[in-house]
Design a protein around this motif. Structure first.
Motif, mmCIF file in Angstrom:
data_model
loop_
_atom_site.group_PDB
_atom_site.id
_atom_site.type_symbol
_atom_site.label_atom_id
_atom_site.label_comp_id
_atom_site.label_asym_id
_atom_site.label_seq_id
_atom_site.Cartn_x
_atom_site.Cartn_y
_atom_site.Cartn_z
ATOM 1 N N LEU A 1 0.953 -5.916 -6.164
ATOM 2 C CA LEU A 1 1.129 -4.461 -6.082
ATOM 3 C C LEU A 1 0.138 -3.735 -6.978
ATOM 4 O O LEU A 1 -0.312 -2.628 -6.662
ATOM 5 N N CYS A 2 -0.229 -4.351 -8.114
ATOM 6 C CA CYS A 2 -1.133 -3.707 -9.073
ATOM 7 C C CYS A 2 -2.499 -3.405 -8.469
ATOM 8 O O CYS A 2 -3.159 -2.439 -8.880
ATOM 9 N N ILE A 3 -2.916 -4.208 -7.510
ATOM 10 C CA ILE A 3 -4.209 -3.967 -6.859
ATOM 11 C C ILE A 3 -4.190 -2.601 -6.171
ATOM 12 O O ILE A 3 -5.116 -1.791 -6.312
ATOM 13 N N PHE A 4 -3.111 -2.339 -5.443
ATOM 14 C CA PHE A 4 -3.006 -1.080 -4.701
ATOM 15 C C PHE A 4 -2.787 0.103 -5.645
ATOM 16 O O PHE A 4 -3.285 1.206 -5.396
ATOM 17 N N LEU A 5 -2.051 -0.127 -6.741
ATOM 18 C CA LEU A 5 -1.871 0.932 -7.728
ATOM 19 C C LEU A 5 -3.203 1.291 -8.380
ATOM 20 O O LEU A 5 -3.488 2.469 -8.640
ATOM 21 N N LYS A 6 -4.025 0.284 -8.634
ATOM 22 C CA LYS A 6 -5.350 0.517 -9.226
ATOM 23 C C LYS A 6 -6.230 1.337 -8.276
ATOM 24 O O LYS A 6 -6.891 2.291 -8.693
ATOM 25 N N ILE A 7 -6.203 0.982 -6.999
ATOM 26 C CA ILE A 7 -6.997 1.706 -6.000
ATOM 27 C C ILE A 7 -6.578 3.176 -5.933
ATOM 28 O O ILE A 7 -7.402 4.075 -5.771
ATOM 29 N N LYS A 8 -5.253 3.406 -6.098
ATOM 30 C CA LYS A 8 -4.720 4.765 -5.992
ATOM 31 C C LYS A 8 -4.699 5.500 -7.340
ATOM 32 O O LYS A 8 -4.098 6.559 -7.474
ATOM 33 N N TRP B 1 0.836 -1.205 0.000
ATOM 34 C CA TRP B 1 0.000 0.000 0.000
ATOM 35 C C TRP B 1 0.872 1.257 0.000
ATOM 36 O O TRP B 1 0.636 2.204 -0.752
ATOM 37 N N TYR B 2 1.921 1.233 0.821
ATOM 38 C CA TYR B 2 2.820 2.391 0.940
ATOM 39 C C TYR B 2 3.793 2.444 -0.243
ATOM 40 O O TYR B 2 4.169 3.528 -0.693
ATOM 41 N N LEU B 3 4.168 1.263 -0.759
ATOM 42 C CA LEU B 3 5.025 1.227 -1.951
ATOM 43 C C LEU B 3 4.300 1.864 -3.138
ATOM 44 O O LEU B 3 4.910 2.602 -3.920
ATOM 45 N N ALA B 4 3.007 1.581 -3.268
ATOM 46 C CA ALA B 4 2.222 2.175 -4.353
ATOM 47 C C ALA B 4 2.268 3.702 -4.298
ATOM 48 O O ALA B 4 2.387 4.372 -5.332
ATOM 49 N N SER B 5 2.196 4.268 -3.102
ATOM 50 C CA SER B 5 2.283 5.724 -2.957
ATOM 51 C C SER B 5 3.643 6.237 -3.393
ATOM 52 O O SER B 5 3.752 7.281 -4.062
ATOM 53 N N ASP B 6 4.709 5.516 -3.024
ATOM 54 C CA ASP B 6 6.062 5.915 -3.432
ATOM 55 C C ASP B 6 6.176 5.951 -4.955
ATOM 56 O O ASP B 6 6.794 6.862 -5.528
ATOM 57 N N ILE B 7 5.599 4.948 -5.616
ATOM 58 C CA ILE B 7 5.674 4.867 -7.077
ATOM 59 C C ILE B 7 4.901 6.009 -7.726
ATOM 60 O O ILE B 7 5.386 6.656 -8.661
ATOM 61 N N ILE B 8 3.708 6.279 -7.227
ATOM 62 C CA ILE B 8 2.878 7.349 -7.790
ATOM 63 C C ILE B 8 3.562 8.715 -7.645
ATOM 64 O O ILE B 8 3.420 9.585 -8.501
#
Length: 376
Positions: free
Chosen positions: A109-116, A85-92
């Motif tokens: 990870l793609c699930i969390f990227l999709k949510i964000k 969840w926090y890695l997705a924020s770092d990527i965005i």
């Protein structure tokens, strides 16, 4: 084009080494690469030397379905997976055009990227065979979140289609064999004069089966063959799911002593420079219990012109009795008979090594690989 590559290993496994060679092959293009490693390791150090922007991000986590113990595996992995969840924020929050997942275990990870609401392209490398069970069927649905898939051989692609025959219909995908280093492909095969050097190159665990080297050496010594065996590798993290079946460094060392093989079998541990090992060797033995004779150890050994003896019967890279040897039903005595023939008929060994070298030159060129990945 800015590409962010995610690596789970740091350089201690084949996928991580493959990523490093991919990065090197893309240096002459207009791609600007950045790599995030889960931990420090040889690939991190090498990437820095290539002036590739690199950092460690401990939030990286991965999981893939297993043949069994999947619930236990998820429970054990959950404390790490929540960090995605926090890695997705770092990527965005990072300026990129493409996200490259170097291993299919990163797909959650793609699930969390999709949510964000991540809106950049995602490419995933598929490097392993997934089980065709309920957990595998659920997992492959995660491919719907990506924009492109790279398979390292036809076997991994067919494996996904066996699990879900329509999952790839609308996703661009391609098979690109991993490349070998130019140093290996440009090398000339040589044969040691005093003895033949046979190596194992891989993780110290049950699936890669370094314990089978001990049994081969035992029979080879009985035959008085002029061969010495060298085991290179790092011990895998002990599985909390199946501790009793683990193969450890301590187990190997005890087995070497117990079988009176310390004069011909040597445990050398992990090496940051596998090229130097391969260039100083004659034979690679890959006896893994998964019967998948197309790993990085095999393609790099073929590139260096080594005799390759591997478990399995799929002729992806090795053509049996032409550029190497495949053992369909693993038997150490069969391996020893092959070794016996080779050391007694050096001309046969030279012929097979020459064919192995041709295979490496034709299939694992770094330039061709870089061009193919860039075009994709």
């Amino acid at each position: 084009m800015r590409i962010l590559h995610l690596d789970i290993d740091g350089g201690y496994g084949g996928s991580s080494r493959s990523l490093y060679l991919l990065l090197e092959s893309l240096l002459q293009t207009d791609i600007e690469s950045e790599v995030w490693f889960k931990k420090l390791g040889p690939s991190y150090e090498k990437s820095k030397k290539l002036n590739i922007k690199s950092r460690v991000n401990k939030k990286i986590a991965s999981i893939i379905p297993l043949k069994k113990n999947n619930i236990k595996n998820f429970i054990v992995s959950f404390w790490q997976l929540k960090n995605l969840w926090y890695l997705a924020s770092d990527i965005i929050n990072t300026k990129i055009d493409v996200l490259h997942l170097n291993y299919e275990g990163l797909l959650p990870l793609c699930i969390f990227l999709k949510i964000k609401n991540f809106n950049k392209k995602i490419i995933v490398h598929v490097r392993h065979m997934l089980p065709n069970n309920i957990y595998g069927k659920i997992f492959v649905r995660l491919f719907k979140f990506v924009d492109g898939i790279v398979f390292i051989t036809e076997m991994e692609k067919q494996n996904i289609l066996n699990i879900n025959k329509t999952i790839l219909d609308k996703i661009p995908n391609q098979v690109f064999y991993n490349c070998s280093s130019d140093k290996l492909i440009r090398s000339s095969p040589k044969i040691n004069k005093n003895f033949f050097k046979a190596i194992f190159l891989g993780s110290i665990d049950r699936s890669r089966a370094p314990d089978r080297i001990i049994k081969i050496a035992y029979h080879a010594k009985k035959e008085n063959l002029p061969i010495k065996f060298f085991i290179f590798g790092k011990e895998s993290r002990k599985s909390l799911l199946n501790i009793k079946k683990s193969i450890t460094v301590e187990f190997l060392k005890k087995a070497i002593i117990a079988n009176n093989l310390d004069d011909i079998v040597f445990f050398k541990g992990f090496s940051k420079n596998p090229e130097s090992i391969l260039l100083d060797s004659d034979i690679l033995i890959s006896p893994d219990r998964m019967n998948e004779p197309w790993g990085r150890d095999i393609l790099e050994s073929l590139s260096a012109g080594l005799i390759v003896i591997a478990s399995g019967d799929d002729e992806i890279f090795i053509k049996n009795n032409i550029n190497g040897f495949l053992i369909k039903n693993w038997d150490e005595r069969k391996v020893v008979q092959i070794l016996k023939k080779l050391v007694n008929e050096v001309d046969v060994m030279k012929k097979i090594r020459k064919e192995a070298k041709k295979t490496g030159e034709n299939l694992f060129s770094m330039t061709d690989y870089g061009n193919n990945i860039y075009s994709f």
